[in-house]
Scaffold this active site. Sequence first.
Site, PDB file in Angstrom:
ATOM      1  N   CYS A  14       0.869  -1.175   0.000  1.00 12.86           N
ATOM      2  CA  CYS A  14       0.000   0.000   0.000  1.00 12.86           C
ATOM      3  C   CYS A  14       0.905   1.224   0.000  1.00 12.86           C
ATOM      4  CB  CYS A  14      -1.005  -0.006   1.152  1.00 12.86           C
ATOM      5  SG  CYS A  14      -0.353   0.155   2.807  1.00 12.86           S
ATOM      6  N   CYS A  88      -1.850   1.332  -4.358  1.00 12.54           N
ATOM      7  CA  CYS A  88      -0.578   1.956  -4.755  1.00 12.54           C
ATOM      8  C   CYS A  88      -0.512   2.181  -6.258  1.00 12.54           C
ATOM      9  CB  CYS A  88       0.630   1.177  -4.250  1.00 12.54           C
ATOM     10  SG  CYS A  88       1.128  -0.224  -5.246  1.00 12.54           S
ATOM     11  N   CYS A  92       3.556   0.240  -8.373  1.00 13.78           N
ATOM     12  CA  CYS A  92       3.971  -1.147  -8.172  1.00 13.78           C
ATOM     13  C   CYS A  92       4.601  -1.695  -9.442  1.00 13.78           C
ATOM     14  CB  CYS A  92       2.770  -2.007  -7.791  1.00 13.78           C
ATOM     15  SG  CYS A  92       2.007  -1.501  -6.262  1.00 13.78           S
TER      16      CYS A  92
END
Length: 136
Positions: A14, A88, A92
Amino acid sequence: MTDAASTPSVLFVCVHNAGRSQMAAGFLRDIAGDRVEVRSAGSMPADEINPIAVAAMAELGIDITAEAPKVLTTEAVQASDVVITMGCGDACPFFPGKRYEDWELDDPAGQGIDAVRPIRDDIRTRIAQLVSELLG
């Protein structure tokens, strides 16, 4: 499933690695024990774990006080079989052959315990499902 080659690994990501991903990691460690390797990280890690997330987990007897937010690295993603993101987005890294899931969960940052409990409980339900998928 005791050798490292057969132990699935899960990375929770996150933004701040202070709430959702830490609660998810705590539940997975609690439910799966050493049968699953657990990692968590954040694209912009906070200075400390959200104390309300810590309190919400403590209500269920799970202690995450020893954890600390960690920065997301390419190596952590490469070393994981399953990558679960929680808001996120494009931060990522993506590697072919990995299992990716995006869990849409409210961010517990700045919220009180009454708002964090349902997020915690949603995460617990998702973790139980994940464990049954990974371990049968």
